[in-house]
Scaffold this motif. Structure first.
Motif, short mmCIF file in Angstrom:
data_model
loop_
_atom_site.label_atom_id
_atom_site.label_comp_id
_atom_site.label_asym_id
_atom_site.label_seq_id
_atom_site.Cartn_x
_atom_site.Cartn_y
_atom_site.Cartn_z
N LEU A 79 0.83 -1.21 0.00
CA LEU A 79 0.00 0.00 0.00
C LEU A 79 0.86 1.26 0.00
CD1 LEU A 79 -2.79 -1.07 2.53
CD2 LEU A 79 -3.05 -0.76 0.08
N HIS A 80 1.92 1.26 0.77
CA HIS A 80 2.78 2.44 0.83
C HIS A 80 3.51 2.65 -0.48
CE1 HIS A 80 3.00 2.09 5.50
NE2 HIS A 80 1.84 2.56 5.08
N GLU A 81 3.98 1.57 -1.11
CA GLU A 81 4.64 1.70 -2.41
C GLU A 81 3.67 2.23 -3.46
OE1 GLU A 81 6.20 -2.14 -3.19
OE2 GLU A 81 8.03 -1.84 -1.98
N TYR A 82 2.44 1.79 -3.37
CA TYR A 82 1.43 2.29 -4.30
C TYR A 82 1.22 3.79 -4.11
CZ TYR A 82 -3.23 3.31 -6.10
OH TYR A 82 -4.29 3.90 -6.75
N GLU A 83 1.10 4.22 -2.84
CA GLU A 83 0.91 5.64 -2.57
C GLU A 83 2.12 6.45 -3.03
OE1 GLU A 83 0.08 5.99 1.55
OE2 GLU A 83 -1.87 4.99 1.44
N LEU A 84 3.31 5.88 -2.86
CA LEU A 84 4.53 6.57 -3.27
C LEU A 84 4.58 6.74 -4.78
CD1 LEU A 84 7.10 7.81 -2.07
CD2 LEU A 84 8.23 5.60 -2.40
N GLU A 85 4.19 5.68 -5.51
CA GLU A 85 4.17 5.76 -6.97
C GLU A 85 3.16 6.80 -7.45
OE1 GLU A 85 6.09 4.39 -9.28
OE2 GLU A 85 7.31 3.60 -7.64
N LYS A 86 1.99 6.83 -6.81
CA LYS A 86 0.98 7.82 -7.19
C LYS A 86 1.48 9.23 -6.93
CE LYS A 86 -2.73 7.07 -8.27
NZ LYS A 86 -3.34 6.95 -9.63
N LEU A 87 2.21 9.40 -5.84
CA LEU A 87 2.75 10.72 -5.50
C LEU A 87 3.82 11.13 -6.50
CD1 LEU A 87 2.37 12.92 -3.40
CD2 LEU A 87 4.09 11.80 -1.99
N LYS A 88 4.64 10.17 -6.93
CA LYS A 88 5.66 10.48 -7.93
C LYS A 88 5.01 10.93 -9.24
CE LYS A 88 9.35 7.41 -6.29
NZ LYS A 88 10.15 6.19 -6.57
N GLU A 89 3.94 10.23 -9.63
CA GLU A 89 3.24 10.60 -10.85
C GLU A 89 2.71 12.02 -10.77
OE1 GLU A 89 0.21 7.78 -11.69
OE2 GLU A 89 1.59 6.07 -11.87
N ARG A 90 2.18 12.35 -9.61
CA ARG A 90 1.65 13.72 -9.43
C ARG A 90 2.77 14.74 -9.49
NH1 ARG A 90 -1.47 13.23 -3.95
NH2 ARG A 90 -1.63 15.51 -4.24
N LEU A 91 3.93 14.42 -8.93
CA LEU A 91 5.07 15.34 -8.98
C LEU A 91 5.53 15.54 -10.41
CD1 LEU A 91 7.16 14.23 -5.87
CD2 LEU A 91 6.11 16.46 -6.22
N CYS A 92 5.57 14.42 -11.16
CA CYS A 92 6.01 14.51 -12.55
C CYS A 92 5.04 15.32 -13.41
CB CYS A 92 6.19 13.12 -13.15
SG CYS A 92 7.55 12.19 -12.39
#
Length: 898
Positions: free
Chosen positions: A861-874
């Motif tokens: 779950l945390h890795e998923y949230e981290l990936e989503k956050l990276k996408e938003r940053l990009c």
């Protein structure tokens, strides 16, 4: 862990109603689905060519998740029912459900309308989040437990792997609409299992309003069923039980359950618990898991009990007491005092020869051993069940399931009947409540009713006792004066004849009282208006168990602890109501009578219960389906087939648990008197598992799936009975059997060192001078001019200065009995608590797996949230700040450290 794509906590919440109070506003209140928008018109479909044994709408795509049925009865309330149905079905559509109606012309009898309900994907994902349903996120990579080296020996008992584990293990997480890409969604139509789907639809049905009557808002399918607006509401079985469905998309789980589980010829096979749980839900699954485990544990108790019985059988000829009773020179010369006033004659002790020999089967040294063994066995059973339950909680993904969240929901009946509201101190929301004065009045009525029925049981038991006292003299006179009964007079003594007929009469009374009280208990529990489902079940359980406890066990308690204990002595007998002389025990003891009572009530209940469970629903279904047999099978639709089955009901499992808990009481509370009781229970339970599975699979509509992580309040009842059983068995060995008097004689009063037990019978019988009989007690005739007679007690002889008072041996025996009770109770309790302390409730490997799964699930779950956050940053999302990114990474590191 989830083998089947888990369903999560069934946390019920209030539906937020719209301002006008007329719409069914759930989480999908804004999503209005038109029932007919996607349904092809009837003119487009040739119904004759469409498979009627289908679980889909006419389009063959949308699955039928629930079915409602109704009839036009042309009564005075026809218009009102039409209005209710119209409003209810309109609100169901506003909640997002899709409906399709089968006209009564299409039904087999031409009278019944069927409303088929389908929950589309948007409804399922919305309510899956509301109910906190857990779904798969990744296949489980935790290695399975090391295989048992005995598996090769147990292979004949195993079922195929596909049946035992129909789906792979998964790591799961509560469903969230915002994280759909995280879950293993391969096919939206099959992602939620049919049991999940019918549970979600049932949640909506129980909360959907259908109008306002008498100024009160009315809602819920239960009320509509009660007032006759609908005649039935049920989810569909997936196929016929005796053959697979023609549809290749059907799982045919009902057919698999019938072939591998519900047939009696499979009695030696293990149960497919994962498949049961997948098809019926965790609540039914946990019942069959408990019943199966209980039956397995009974095997050990049955073997030990059988050994104890065989010991009594093989040592029967060596029993000195029976030898002396049967010896014409000893028992034949002992003249016993009459067993009733005036009409009964003096009799010789050797007439009870055969009954004394049979009494030795159950009243021997092995009785003591078995009583202690069962005290330890019941502890092992309860402790090992806790471990088995903990393993099931892990395997069925119930570790984080808080039953309180599911059960501490306001019942729709409570919300409807309680018009006053107050603010909840936790949620700060207004919710209905029942005023304290109203609660007090209802509890007083309820308590008075329960007390009345318990008093009625006690009165019926006293009536049976009076029957025993009144007919004993008749039996004694009949057997003495009827020549045809002389050959069996040694076996069928007046005491035994009275005991058998009284036990049969008592069993009939028990069944009659049960029939009425079950309905009374439900009525008074409904009248109390319990706030939550948990309160409702607990209150009903305690009422029913209290009644059943007194009803079934009172006669056994009488024979075990009261009969023969307050009879007085010749010339000074005690009388019930100053009219009927109290019963005496057989010279061989009261234990054989307790065995008779226990056997008749226990075996009678089990036989009657199985007949009721198997034949009654079968006959009802046969009668209901008799017309359909005249029509082609392809015109007998799946919803009609299920409609003609019996309803399992919300209390279906309650009665199954109650039946088994009452049986548990028989094999624990009084097992010292009947070592074969566990064997009878074992044979009954082997049949019970298959009868329950057969009727559930073939004779009942599919129940709505429900979650449960334990057997609930029944666990506490079993614990209480386990503790009580130690006390009752200690008292049975001390006061009902002849174990302690024989031991006292053996060590302190023996007369022959070479054979310490010789002379015991003569020692245990006191002497009475016949001339001391008052006229009320003296027999009418004494043809042989006997001078003295003997009776069962320890009193001084007539020539002693303390004539007819208790002798010192009586007090020695009483002290020994009390000492034995204290010692036995303390020994068994110490062993019980030590065993309970030694056996952890949760196996070590299960604890490790739970921690491992929690860690991996959090990581995913945390890795998923981290990936989503990276996408938003990009993508340049200003809301996704660098601090938020660092905080998310820090949370992952903290989780790993923990």
């Amino acid at each position: 862990m989830n083998r089947l794509g888990k369903r999560g906590n069934e946390t019920l919440i209030e539906m937020s109603l719209s301002a006008d109070g007329e719409e069914c506003n759930g989480p999908l209140s804004e999503t209005i689905s038109t029932a007919g928008s996607e349904i092809p018109s009837s003119s487009e479909i040739d119904k004759r060519h469409q498979s009627k044994d289908s679980i889909f709408f006419r389009d063959g795509v949308r699955r039928i998740d629930f079915v409602l049925s109704y009839v036009d009865d042309f009564s005075k309330e026809l218009e009102k029912k039409l209005e209710r149905r119209k409003e209810f079905e309109s609100n169901l559509q506003k909640a997002g459900l899709e409906l399709e109606t089968e006209d009564k012309k299409e039904s087999e009898d031409g009278k019944i309308f069927f409303v088929k309900i389908h929950a589309p994907w948007e409804v399922l994902i919305t309510y899956a989040e509301v109910l906190n349903i857990k779904v798969p996120i990744k296949e489980n990579d935790i290695p399975s437990t090391v295989e048992n080296p005995l598996d090769c020996m147990l292979f004949p008992l195993r079922l195929p792997e596909k049946v035992m584990h129909p789906e792979p293990d998964y790591f799961t997480a509560p469903f969230s609409k915002d994280k759909q890409e995280l879950y293993l969604i391969n096919d939206e139509s099959t992602f939620f299992s049919p049991s999940m789907r019918n549970r979600i639809v049932n949640y909506i049905l129980t909360r959907c309003p259908y109008g306002t009557e008498e100024g009160k808002k009315k809602f819920g399918i239960k009320r509509l069923l009660n007032n006759g607006t609908y005649t039935a509401a049920y989810p569909l079985h997936d196929c016929q039980y005796w053959k697979k469905a023609n549809d290749p998309n059907c799982d045919n789980e009902r057919y698999t359950l019938y072939m591998e589980w519900a047939r009696f010829l499979r009695f030696y096979k293990e149960q497919p618990l994962d498949l049961i749980r997948k098809y019926y839900g965790e609540k039914i699954g946990i019942y069959f898991a408990w019943l199966g485990f209980y039956t397995e544990m009974l095997f050990l108790a049955a073997v030990v009990g059988l050994i104890c019985f065989l010991y009594g059988l093989f040592t029967m000829d060596e029993n000195m007491s029976s030898k002396e009773i049967c010896d014409p020179a000893i028992g034949g010369e002992i003249i016993m005092c009459p067993l009733c006033d005036q009409d009964c004659d003096y009799w010789r002790l050797n007439t009870t020869c055969q009954s004394s020999q049979y009494s030795h089967l159950f009243d021997n040294v092995a009785t003591l051993f078995f009583a202690i063994f069962m005290g330890i066995w019941v502890t092992l059973f309860l402790e090992f069940w806790k471990r088995r339950q903990a393993r099931l909680k892990y395997e069925w993904d119930l570790v984080d399931f808080e039953e309180e969240q599911q059960q501490l929901q306001l019942r729709p009946e409570y919300e409807a009947k309680c018009t006053q509201k107050k603010r909840n101190p936790v949620t700060q929301e207004m919710e209905p409540y029942l005023p304290l004065t109203s609660q007090a009045v209802r509890f007083c009525i309820s308590g008075t009713t329960v007390l009345f029925w318990v008093s009625l049981i006690i009165a019926s038991m006293i009536a049976v006792i009076v029957y025993r006292l009144a007919v004993y003299a008749a039996f004694a006179s009949l057997m003495e004066n009827t020549q045809t009964l002389q050959p069996i007079s040694g076996l069928l003594t007046p005491q035994l004849a009275t005991s058998v007929t009284a036990s049969c009469l008592n069993f009939v009374i028990i069944m009659i009282l049960n029939f009425f009280y079950e309905r009374i208990a439900i009525w008074i529990t409904d009248m109390e208006i319990p706030r939550t489902h948990m309160e409702y079940e607990n209150r009903l359980t305690m009422k029913m168990f209290l009644f059943q406890f007194v009803n079934y066990y009172s006669s056994c308690f009488y024979v075990a602890f009261f009969k023969g204990k307050f009879v007085g002595y010749p010339g000074a007998y005690t009388y019930m109501f100053n009219r009927w002389r109290n019963e005496e025990c057989d010279p061989a003891g009261c234990l054989i009578e307790l065995t008779t009572q226990l056997t008749i009530v226990m075996a009678g209940k089990q036989i009657w219960g199985n007949i009721q469970e198997a034949f009654v629903p079968w006959i009802c279904n046969w009668w209901g389906r008799r017309k359909a047999r005249n029509n082609p099978e392809n015109l007998y639709s799946r919803w009609e087939q299920d409609h003609d089955l019996q309803t399992f009901g919300a209390l279906g499992l309650f009665y199954e648990y109650l039946e088994m808990v009452i049986q548990f009481g028989f094999i624990t509370l009084f097992v010292a008197s009947f070592p074969l009781a566990p064997l009878l229970a074992l044979m009954n339970n082997i049949l019970e598992i298959r009868v329950d599975s057969w009727k559930l699979t073939t004779q009942y509509r599919r129940p709505v799936a429900a979650k449960a992580h334990s057997i609930g309040v029944w666990q506490e009842i079993l614990n209480g009975m386990a503790i009580l059983s130690v006390v009752t068995n200690a008292f049975i060995v001390a006061f009902t059997s002849d174990m302690i008097p024989r031991l006292v004689y053996y060590y302190a009063y023996y007369e022959n060192e070479d054979s310490p037990m010789s002379g015991y019978i003569n020692n245990s019988l006191s002497v009475f001078l016949i001339s001391d009989f008052p006229d009320r007690n003296k027999p009418k005739e004494n043809p042989e001019n006997f001078v003295i007679c003997r009776y069962r007690d320890y009193r001084y002889p007539p020539d002693h200065e303390r004539k007819y008072l208790h002798s010192m041996q009586f007090w020695h025996i009483l002290a020994a009995k009390l000492a034995f009770i204290i010692i036995m109770e303390h020994v068994v309790f110490i062993v019980k608590f030590f065993v309970a302390w030694m056996i952890p409730d949760v196996p070590a490997d299960v604890k490790a797996k739970i921690k491992r799964e929690k860690y991996l699930t959090q990581k995913i779950l945390h890795e998923y949230e981290l990936e989503k956050l990276k996408e938003r940053l990009c993508q340049g999302d200003k809301r996704a700040t660098e601090k938020e990114f660092i905080a998310t990474e820090g949370r992952m590191e903290l989780s790993r450290a923990m």
